[in-house]
Design an enzyme around this catalytic site. Structure first.
Site, PDB file in Angstrom:
ATOM      1  N   ARG A 360      39.403  41.755  33.356  1.00 18.45           N
ATOM      2  CA  ARG A 360      40.865  41.579  33.357  1.00 18.45           C
ATOM      3  C   ARG A 360      41.327  40.630  32.246  1.00 18.45           C
ATOM      4  NH1 ARG A 360      40.678  37.505  37.647  1.00 18.45           N
ATOM      5  NH2 ARG A 360      40.814  38.969  39.371  1.00 18.45           N
ATOM      6  N   ASN A 482      44.670  36.585  41.197  1.00 15.18           N
ATOM      7  CA  ASN A 482      44.406  35.246  41.727  1.00 15.18           C
ATOM      8  C   ASN A 482      42.988  35.217  42.300  1.00 15.18           C
ATOM      9  OD1 ASN A 482      44.309  32.872  43.215  1.00 15.18           O
ATOM     10  ND2 ASN A 482      46.513  32.931  43.618  1.00 15.18           N
ATOM     11  N   ASP A 483      42.068  34.770  41.466  1.00 10.07           N
ATOM     12  CA  ASP A 483      40.652  34.770  41.842  1.00 10.07           C
ATOM     13  C   ASP A 483      40.372  34.050  43.145  1.00 10.07           C
ATOM     14  OD1 ASP A 483      39.238  36.103  39.836  1.00 10.07           O
ATOM     15  OD2 ASP A 483      39.517  34.421  38.464  1.00 10.07           O
ATOM     16  N   CYS A 484      41.261  33.167  43.498  1.00  8.41           N
ATOM     17  CA  CYS A 484      40.989  32.289  44.632  1.00  8.41           C
ATOM     18  C   CYS A 484      41.630  32.773  45.924  1.00  8.41           C
ATOM     19  CB  CYS A 484      41.459  30.878  44.302  1.00  8.41           C
ATOM     20  SG  CYS A 484      40.641  30.258  42.835  1.00  8.41           S
ATOM     21  N   ASN A 486      41.007  34.846  48.481  1.00  6.70           N
ATOM     22  CA  ASN A 486      39.874  35.641  48.980  1.00  6.70           C
ATOM     23  C   ASN A 486      40.134  36.006  50.440  1.00  6.70           C
ATOM     24  OD1 ASN A 486      38.212  32.984  47.376  1.00  6.70           O
ATOM     25  ND2 ASN A 486      38.647  34.949  46.425  1.00  6.70           N
TER      26      ASN A 486
END
Ligand code: BGC
Ligand code: NOJ
Length: 812
Positions: A360, A482-484, A486
């Protein structure tokens, strides 16, 4: 408070004190050899890959923060000093550091002696050149010593930091005249070495760190320098370094220049060894012969400057706001090129040993450099696409050297596939090159599974179409942008092996952000298919996009803003019903950018909510209220203290989404206000609060809930560069490449009366003047091309026409 100033004519930022709040760095190199260089000479060099082929050693996380570099010491009588102040920190009579495009010049003055170091990587060669000039400004003759210092890394930077039982016994060097060859590992499988040289006879040298620094010495107090002479040491194991001692006498007014060079040599297979274990010095000698004289080096520096001037001339703006001009014309584009070269690998916050190229990240970076280097963007797209799986999902990261997907990280970030459409569409809009879609590209780098790039895009789109949850919204997988976030952590039983950002892929959690992407890039995909004459398929894509639009309105609207997501238990995330994390920035930006809710009046409401709940004096925070404790159903986002990173930091990357969204609604004043808040040139005066370099964007600025609100972190390698350039060039200034041609669609502050823009587009030069006599924020009332009025606001592209003179009048 300021620590320097912009010199727009030279395209430099000039730092006037070595004691900047953080190291303020620059990048040297734009092909295969790269160096990081701080305003005090710190940093390191590598060839192609900062992890595997690192030439010089750097100590991250050290004290002072900036530890190790290419250092020059001057010893005059008992005074030892560095022109860049570090590492001796001897007070200088004057100091300056000019960070320019691809070069840095540091100067110091002490006791009427001027010393300047100009560092750059020449175009076409694999080396860093340091041109060191010394000048006697006094009235008496001066005799002094110049010592240089670099510390070699044993190539693999991770192994170098960890495997001491082996590494303390592998170091090998060779010294010949004024050349030091660092050949550790040469006898093994390697066919490369480093060469370090100076173009003058030397009084002495050192290649063994302990001999040079002393057993209890340090670069701040090298024993050899204190004693006034090198030890002529030959490293055997331990830590090889390169240091030269040059003795100099200067009459009053006299100056002398020395050329130091650190080069990387990779022998051709057939020239691997002259004989076993003996390096082939021929290529090193050839390299050195090109940079022996001052005029050779000055020519190379001039060529570098021409290179950058040409590149950046592809987009320029002239207007009354000088900060806007310097960001658009110089620094933002420069940072975009650095993200092209570095991805997220090597900065002062990325150690060069961790991440490869992000799927990305790379697709988004492309948005910022496709107008500068379309050919490289094309290749980049094909490389990225080759890491996609047959089902449309993709490796989240790939290795720059092998270009293979990173199996340790794997896939499962469900926004990844759609970014490929985003990048490819941007490339085609810029170049008109639909031919790229016919290129045959492997899946998972397996050539037996190759299909056209168009087929890759189909799989991308299909992946999201088929991976939807209970509300018909896209499944989030491990995370989206937003990788965080989860959200599927919840589906895992928390035991000892529980990881906050583990590879869980849940069946239910859904993302409104991906829904926005699907609509936005689905529209692009639709346009591409229509152009290719695949009308039925285009209609199906269109219907799917329309259905997603409806799903967002039905299940993604919270009353005042767009929801962020549904978690693994189908509970709302980013809703007024939540106790914390009621509103997130991402879906407000992306849904409005996609046009969702514009005609229904929801888009305007969402942006009002952003201003009301998320805006601060330093930019728009990612969410509010921040998470005060750890939430099992949310994952890593709630591991951060309030106000940092994804937990309510000002993530500079998604501020431009809001600014673009404002332009969608025609709000030029607000769009520019949002743009300015995180734009480094406008923050120069608060450098003591902001702390990172005032010439480049940082990934994050501490949010309103953080004790250090306004303090930036992670400068340089961030998708912010590409998105802010997209925002300012395409949406605020409004010069927007489209499939049919160049669109003129400015959305500017009502006080801006005139803009002059030059733009290279599809190999033609566009000279554009935009006039805003009535002070409107958006809308073109008349557009003329080469003196003829045209309908609409897209300048039709005429094959073969090399220049277009465009005048646009804004008005209603
Ligand atoms: C950071 C993210 C980043 C990710 C990369 C996380 O810890 O907060 O910003 O994208 O690591 O792996
Ligand atoms: C930085 C990562 O490189 C990027 O891919 C991600 O979108 C942001 N952090 C937000 O988590």
């Amino acid at each position: 408070m300021n620590y320097g100033y912009f010199d727009d004519v030279e395209k430099e930022y000039v730092i006037t004190t070595p004691k900047t709040p953080l190291p303020w760095i620059n990048y040297l190199g734009c092909e295969n050899f790269f160096s990081l260089i701080s305003n005090t000479g710190g940093g390191y060099s590598f060839y192609k890959d900062a992890k595997l082929l690192r030439l010089t050693r750097y100590r991250y996380n050290n004290t002072p923060l900036d530890n190790n570099g290419r250092y020059y010491y001057i010893k005059e009588n008992d005074t030892i000093w560095n022109p860049g102040w570090q590492p001796t920190q001897t007070e200088l009579d004057s100091y300056s550091c000019h960070h320019g495009l691809g070069y840095t010049k540091m100067s110091g003055q002490k006791n009427n002696l001027d010393a300047s170091v100009t560092a750059f990587v020449p175009i076409g060669d694999n080396c860093e050149i340091n041109k060191v000039t010394l000048k006697n400004n006094g009235t008496e003759s001066k005799t002094f010593s110049l010592f240089s210092y670099v510390e070699f890394c044993l190539w693999n930077a991770v192994d170098d930091m960890t495997n001491f039982q082996r590494n303390y016994s592998t170091g090998e060097v060779e010294v010949e005249d004024s050349c030091i060859y660092h050949k550790t590992e040469y006898r093994e499988r390697r066919n490369h070495y480093a060469v370090y040289s100076v173009n003058a006879p030397v009084t002495g040298f050192d290649t063994d760190r302990e001999s040079f620094l002393g057993t209890y010495g340090s670069p701040a107090k090298p024993e050899a320098i204190i004693n006034g002479s090198s030890k002529d040491s030959i490293a055997s194991g331990w830590s090889p370094i390169g240091s030269f001692h040059v003795s100099i006498t200067l009459e009053p007014g006299e100056e002398k220049t020395y050329i130091f060079l650190l080069g990387y040599i990779e022998n051709k297979e057939e020239e691997k060894w002259e004989s076993f274990g003996v390096i082939n010095k021929k290529p090193a000698r050839e390299l050195l012969s090109k940079y022996q004289t001052v005029s050779q080096v000055d020519d190379a520096l001039a060529a570098l400057r021409t290179h950058w001037d040409r590149l950046l001339s592809r987009f320029t703006v002239e207007t009354a706001d000088e900060k806007l001009c310097r960001m658009v014309n110089i620094w933002n584009q420069y940072q975009c090129m650095v993200t092209f070269n570095m991805s997220r690998s090597a900065s002062y916050y990325e150690s060069g040993t961790g991440r490869g190229m992000g799927f990305r990240d790379s697709c988004q970076d492309l948005l910022g450099f496709v107008h500068l280097i379309p050919e490289s963007a094309r290749q980049r797209i094909l490389d990225i696409a080759a890491t996609q799986f047959e089902n449309g999902s993709a490796y989240h990261q790939y290795q720059p050297l092998t270009k293979k997907g990173n199996a340790d990280i794997g896939s499962g970030f469900n926004d990844d596939p759609l970014w490929l459409i985003a990048g490819t569409a941007a490339y085609i809009k810029e170049t008109g090159d639909y031919g790229i879609l016919d290129e045959s590209v492997a899946f998972d780098n397996d050539l037996s599974k190759a299909e056209s790039l168009l087929e890759h895009l189909r799989r991308s789109f299909k992946f999201t179409t088929t991976n939807r949850g209970p509300h018909n919204l896209p499944l989030i997988g491990r995370a989206d942008w937003n990788d965080c976030l989860n959200l599927n952590c919840f589906s895992k039983v928390p035991d000892e092996s529980f990881q906050t950002s583990g590879p869980s892929e849940g069946p239910v959690a859904e993302s409104l952000f991906i829904a926005g992407m699907y609509v936005k890039y689905g529209n692009d995909f639709n346009a591409i298919l229509n152009h290719l004459g695949h009308i039925d398929e285009a209609n199906t894509v269109n219907a799917n996009v329309a259905a997603m639009y409806d799903s967002v309105l039905k299940s993604g609207w919270d009353g005042e803003w767009f929801l962020r997501a549904y978690d693994a238990a189908s509970e709302k995330v980013g809703s007024n019903e939540c106790e914390e994390g009621k509103i997130f920035i991402e879906p407000q930006g992306f849904c409005v950018m996609a046009g969702i809710g514009v005609k229904e009046g929801l888009a305007a409401k969402a942006l009002v909510s952003v201003e009301k709940y998320l805006d601060t004096q330093y930019g728009i925070v990612l969410l509010q209220p921040t998470y005060s404790k750890y939430y099992l159903n949310l994952g890593e986002i709630s591991t951060y203290p309030p106000g940092y990173k994804e937990n309510g930091g000002i993530f500079c990357h998604n501020n431009p989404w809001i600014s673009i969204a404002e332009t969608v609604l025609g709000h030029g004043n607000r769009a520019f206000d949002v743009y300015k808040k995180t734009c480094p040139a406008y923050l120069e005066d608060i450098s003591d609060i902001h702390r990172t370099e005032p010439y480049v964007y940082s990934q994050m600025i501490a949010g309103i809930d953080a004790p250090h609100h306004g303090e930036a972190k992670n400068s340089w390698l961030t998708g912010t560069a590409a998105w802010t350039f997209t925002n300012v060039s395409q949406h605020i200034l409004g010069i927007r490449p489209d499939f049919a041609g160049l669109m003129i669609d400015p959305c500017i502050p009502s006080t801006t009366k005139k803009l002059k823009i030059t733009r290279v587009f599809r190999n033609a030069q566009y000279n554009i003047i935009i006039k805003n006599p009535n002070g409107v924020e958006k809308g073109i009332s008349a557009l003329s091309v080469d003196g003829k009025l045209i309908d609409g606001n897209i300048i039709p592209f005429v094959e073969g026409q090399k220049s277009y003179d465009v005048v646009a009048f804004m008005g209603n």
